[in-house]
Every structure is written in structure tokens, then in C-alpha cells.
Write a protein that holds these residues in place. Structure first.
Motif, PDB file in Angstrom:
ATOM      1  N   VAL A  23       0.834  -1.204   0.000  1.00 50.24           N
ATOM      2  CA  VAL A  23       0.000   0.000   0.000  1.00 50.24           C
ATOM      3  C   VAL A  23       0.868   1.252   0.000  1.00 50.24           C
ATOM      4  O   VAL A  23       0.554   2.244  -0.667  1.00 50.24           O
ATOM      5  CB  VAL A  23      -0.969  -0.029   1.203  1.00 50.24           C
ATOM      6  CG1 VAL A  23      -1.604   1.335   1.423  1.00 50.24           C
ATOM      7  CG2 VAL A  23      -2.039  -1.085   0.984  1.00 50.24           C
ATOM      8  N   GLY A  26       1.797   1.880  -3.442  1.00 46.43           N
ATOM      9  CA  GLY A  26       0.642   2.420  -4.176  1.00 46.43           C
ATOM     10  C   GLY A  26       0.423   3.890  -3.898  1.00 46.43           C
ATOM     11  O   GLY A  26       0.163   4.682  -4.810  1.00 46.43           O
ATOM     12  N   LEU A  27       0.566   4.297  -2.617  1.00 46.60           N
ATOM     13  CA  LEU A  27       0.366   5.699  -2.260  1.00 46.60           C
ATOM     14  C   LEU A  27       1.437   6.573  -2.900  1.00 46.60           C
ATOM     15  O   LEU A  27       1.164   7.684  -3.363  1.00 46.60           O
ATOM     16  CB  LEU A  27       0.389   5.867  -0.729  1.00 46.60           C
ATOM     17  CG  LEU A  27      -0.828   5.309   0.006  1.00 46.60           C
ATOM     18  CD1 LEU A  27      -0.616   5.379   1.517  1.00 46.60           C
ATOM     19  CD2 LEU A  27      -2.096   6.069  -0.364  1.00 46.60           C
ATOM     20  N   LEU A  30       0.728   7.268  -6.388  1.00 47.93           N
ATOM     21  CA  LEU A  30      -0.331   8.275  -6.520  1.00 47.93           C
ATOM     22  C   LEU A  30       0.174   9.674  -6.175  1.00 47.93           C
ATOM     23  O   LEU A  30      -0.592  10.637  -6.194  1.00 47.93           O
ATOM     24  CB  LEU A  30      -1.504   7.927  -5.594  1.00 47.93           C
ATOM     25  CG  LEU A  30      -2.363   6.725  -6.013  1.00 47.93           C
ATOM     26  CD1 LEU A  30      -3.325   6.346  -4.891  1.00 47.93           C
ATOM     27  CD2 LEU A  30      -3.141   7.042  -7.275  1.00 47.93           C
ATOM     28  N   LEU A  32       1.470  10.595  -3.205  1.00 50.13           N
ATOM     29  CA  LEU A  32       1.379  10.933  -1.776  1.00 50.13           C
ATOM     30  C   LEU A  32       2.707  10.583  -1.099  1.00 50.13           C
ATOM     31  O   LEU A  32       2.807   9.653  -0.302  1.00 50.13           O
ATOM     32  CB  LEU A  32       0.211  10.170  -1.138  1.00 50.13           C
ATOM     33  CG  LEU A  32      -1.171  10.665  -1.576  1.00 50.13           C
ATOM     34  CD1 LEU A  32      -2.252   9.650  -1.263  1.00 50.13           C
ATOM     35  CD2 LEU A  32      -1.485  11.976  -0.866  1.00 50.13           C
ATOM     36  N   VAL A  35       3.688  10.216   2.936  1.00 49.06           N
ATOM     37  CA  VAL A  35       3.436   9.031   3.755  1.00 49.06           C
ATOM     38  C   VAL A  35       4.717   8.205   3.802  1.00 49.06           C
ATOM     39  O   VAL A  35       5.271   7.820   2.772  1.00 49.06           O
ATOM     40  CB  VAL A  35       2.267   8.203   3.182  1.00 49.06           C
ATOM     41  CG1 VAL A  35       2.036   6.969   4.050  1.00 49.06           C
ATOM     42  CG2 VAL A  35       1.007   9.048   3.106  1.00 49.06           C
TER      43      VAL A  35
ATOM     44  N   LEU B  46      -0.873   5.145   9.317  1.00 48.68           N
ATOM     45  CA  LEU B  46       0.047   5.820   8.393  1.00 48.68           C
ATOM     46  C   LEU B  46       0.999   6.695   9.193  1.00 48.68           C
ATOM     47  O   LEU B  46       0.574   7.396  10.113  1.00 48.68           O
ATOM     48  CB  LEU B  46      -0.718   6.729   7.417  1.00 48.68           C
ATOM     49  CG  LEU B  46      -1.799   6.134   6.531  1.00 48.68           C
ATOM     50  CD1 LEU B  46      -2.398   7.237   5.647  1.00 48.68           C
ATOM     51  CD2 LEU B  46      -1.255   5.021   5.670  1.00 48.68           C
ATOM     52  N   GLN B  47       2.282   6.674   8.839  1.00 57.80           N
ATOM     53  CA  GLN B  47       3.239   7.652   9.366  1.00 57.80           C
ATOM     54  C   GLN B  47       3.359   8.745   8.313  1.00 57.80           C
ATOM     55  O   GLN B  47       3.764   8.471   7.180  1.00 57.80           O
ATOM     56  CB  GLN B  47       4.606   7.008   9.604  1.00 57.80           C
ATOM     57  CG  GLN B  47       4.588   5.857  10.577  1.00 57.80           C
ATOM     58  CD  GLN B  47       4.204   6.269  11.984  1.00 57.80           C
ATOM     59  OE1 GLN B  47       4.526   7.374  12.418  1.00 57.80           O
ATOM     60  NE2 GLN B  47       3.480   5.400  12.674  1.00 57.80           N
ATOM     61  N   ILE B  48       2.992   9.980   8.691  1.00 62.04           N
ATOM     62  CA  ILE B  48       2.916  11.067   7.713  1.00 62.04           C
ATOM     63  C   ILE B  48       3.831  12.219   8.117  1.00 62.04           C
ATOM     64  O   ILE B  48       3.789  12.693   9.260  1.00 62.04           O
ATOM     65  CB  ILE B  48       1.465  11.586   7.584  1.00 62.04           C
ATOM     66  CG1 ILE B  48       0.551  10.449   7.097  1.00 62.04           C
ATOM     67  CG2 ILE B  48       1.390  12.773   6.637  1.00 62.04           C
ATOM     68  CD1 ILE B  48      -0.908  10.830   7.060  1.00 62.04           C
ATOM     69  N   GLN B  49       4.636  12.659   7.154  1.00 65.28           N
ATOM     70  CA  GLN B  49       5.487  13.833   7.331  1.00 65.28           C
ATOM     71  C   GLN B  49       4.660  15.057   6.944  1.00 65.28           C
ATOM     72  O   GLN B  49       4.243  15.177   5.791  1.00 65.28           O
ATOM     73  CB  GLN B  49       6.701  13.693   6.404  1.00 65.28           C
ATOM     74  CG  GLN B  49       7.725  14.802   6.510  1.00 65.28           C
ATOM     75  CD  GLN B  49       8.537  14.692   7.788  1.00 65.28           C
ATOM     76  OE1 GLN B  49       8.950  13.608   8.167  1.00 65.28           O
ATOM     77  NE2 GLN B  49       8.735  15.807   8.462  1.00 65.28           N
ATOM     78  N   ILE B  59      -3.860  14.790   4.230  1.00 66.60           N
ATOM     79  CA  ILE B  59      -3.142  13.763   3.461  1.00 66.60           C
ATOM     80  C   ILE B  59      -3.748  12.384   3.725  1.00 66.60           C
ATOM     81  O   ILE B  59      -3.970  11.592   2.800  1.00 66.60           O
ATOM     82  CB  ILE B  59      -1.640  13.789   3.826  1.00 66.60           C
ATOM     83  CG1 ILE B  59      -0.991  15.068   3.306  1.00 66.60           C
ATOM     84  CG2 ILE B  59      -0.923  12.560   3.260  1.00 66.60           C
ATOM     85  CD1 ILE B  59       0.401  15.324   3.853  1.00 66.60           C
ATOM     86  N   GLU B  62      -7.025  12.037   1.912  1.00 67.22           N
ATOM     87  CA  GLU B  62      -6.805  11.844   0.472  1.00 67.22           C
ATOM     88  C   GLU B  62      -6.387  10.394   0.199  1.00 67.22           C
ATOM     89  O   GLU B  62      -6.875   9.767  -0.746  1.00 67.22           O
ATOM     90  CB  GLU B  62      -5.729  12.821  -0.014  1.00 67.22           C
ATOM     91  CG  GLU B  62      -5.645  12.900  -1.528  1.00 67.22           C
ATOM     92  CD  GLU B  62      -4.525  13.833  -1.998  1.00 67.22           C
ATOM     93  OE1 GLU B  62      -4.014  14.633  -1.180  1.00 67.22           O
ATOM     94  OE2 GLU B  62      -4.167  13.734  -3.182  1.00 67.22           O
ATOM     95  N   LYS B  66      -8.499   7.883  -2.160  1.00 69.06           N
ATOM     96  CA  LYS B  66      -7.920   7.446  -3.427  1.00 69.06           C
ATOM     97  C   LYS B  66      -7.590   5.965  -3.447  1.00 69.06           C
ATOM     98  O   LYS B  66      -7.587   5.349  -4.515  1.00 69.06           O
ATOM     99  CB  LYS B  66      -6.636   8.236  -3.710  1.00 69.06           C
ATOM    100  CG  LYS B  66      -6.897   9.648  -4.192  1.00 69.06           C
ATOM    101  CD  LYS B  66      -5.593  10.256  -4.721  1.00 69.06           C
ATOM    102  CE  LYS B  66      -5.824  11.632  -5.313  1.00 69.06           C
ATOM    103  NZ  LYS B  66      -4.538  12.315  -5.596  1.00 69.06           N
ATOM    104  N   LEU B  67      -7.240   5.395  -2.294  1.00 72.10           N
ATOM    105  CA  LEU B  67      -6.726   4.020  -2.336  1.00 72.10           C
ATOM    106  C   LEU B  67      -7.281   3.109  -1.249  1.00 72.10           C
ATOM    107  O   LEU B  67      -7.585   1.945  -1.524  1.00 72.10           O
ATOM    108  CB  LEU B  67      -5.193   4.058  -2.222  1.00 72.10           C
ATOM    109  CG  LEU B  67      -4.475   2.724  -2.420  1.00 72.10           C
ATOM    110  CD1 LEU B  67      -4.580   2.284  -3.865  1.00 72.10           C
ATOM    111  CD2 LEU B  67      -3.009   2.821  -2.015  1.00 72.10           C
ATOM    112  N   LEU B  68      -7.412   3.608  -0.025  1.00 74.19           N
ATOM    113  CA  LEU B  68      -7.615   2.680   1.101  1.00 74.19           C
ATOM    114  C   LEU B  68      -9.057   2.226   1.261  1.00 74.19           C
ATOM    115  O   LEU B  68      -9.305   1.096   1.677  1.00 74.19           O
ATOM    116  CB  LEU B  68      -7.125   3.332   2.398  1.00 74.19           C
ATOM    117  CG  LEU B  68      -5.668   3.802   2.374  1.00 74.19           C
ATOM    118  CD1 LEU B  68      -5.335   4.588   3.619  1.00 74.19           C
ATOM    119  CD2 LEU B  68      -4.733   2.619   2.233  1.00 74.19           C
TER     120      LEU B  68
END
Lengths: 81, 81
Positions: A23, A26-27, A30, A32, A35, B46-49, B59, B62, B66-68
């Protein structure tokens, strides 16, 4: 009384999570790119008939240990709401 | 800064959840007859910066759209922790 138990089952931190890695790819495809890591587990809602919140928690924990989680590879958390 | 987004993806309430029904049967075979209903979804970390909690939330939302999550059959909730 009827209680709702929410059980979160996640792969153990030290184990590779190939579904999460797929995943993450995949992100990034796209766009992103913020992440950095993805881990995927299960979320299970149980409707439980019980006399008290404690009894409902005990039943949900038993269900998780016996069927819902594989404790060799997964950890679980139970919340009664 | 790094944020952790927890995304819960569940089948919509009006839709049949065959995986949940199968697990309900399994629990009853194990003698856990107090469990009346089971619904199974995904839990995604998710680990997001990001520069702010709001940006991280945006994020994660989105990514979910889009995916999950498949919004025809599933609903999702995003929490930043």
C-alpha cells in the motif's frame, strides 16, 4: 445489556507487514510522498450481550485470543464503547 | 514533523458483511454465544510527514479516498494521534 466491543488487531511491530509495504508503494505512485510508513491490521466490532462492561470486555478478550488474533504474529486491543 | 494517522475502514451499515457472519458462526461454535453480531473492517496506521495536524489529516483523508477505502461499500474515519 448490549455492549459494542471494538477490537484492533495489528501485526507486531517487529514483523514485516507486506500488505502495508504494498500500500505504501501504491500511495507513492499516486504522488502521496509524505506518507513514510503504512501498517495494516483488522478492526472488528462485536455486539455482546452481557451484564456489565467488565463481562463484555472479558468475552471480547476471549474471542480475540481464541479466534480473532494470532498472538504469534499479531497484537490486539479491546475497547468497550 | 511526523504524525500517526489511524484510519478505520468498515463495511457500510446497510451492507451484508459475509466475513463478519463467518466469524460470528466460528465464535458460536467455540461456545461464545453472547456475541450477537460481528462486523470486520480494516485498521490502517500511516506515518505522515507534515507541517501541522491539519495537513496530516488532509493527506490521510486523500489516501483513504484514493486508495484505502472503496466508498461505494465502505466508510472510513481518520484520527491523527
Amino acid at each position: 445489556m448490549m455492549f459494542t466491543a471494538q477490537i484492533k488487531v495489528m501485526p507486531l511491530k517487529d514483523l514485516l507487514d507486506p500488505q502495508g509495504k504494498a500500500v505504501l508503494g501504491g500511495l507513492q505512485n499516486l504522488g502521496l510522498n509524505n506518507v513514510q510508513d503504512v501498517r495494516i491490521g483488522k478492526h472488528i466490532d462485536l455486539q455482546i450481550q452481557a451484564n456489565s462492561k467488565e463481562e463484555a470486555h472479558q468475552i471480547a478478550t476471549e474471542a480475540a485470543k481464541k479466534l480473532l488474533a494470532n498472538q504469534v504474529m499479531e497484537m490486539f486491543e479491546v475497547h468497550i464503547v
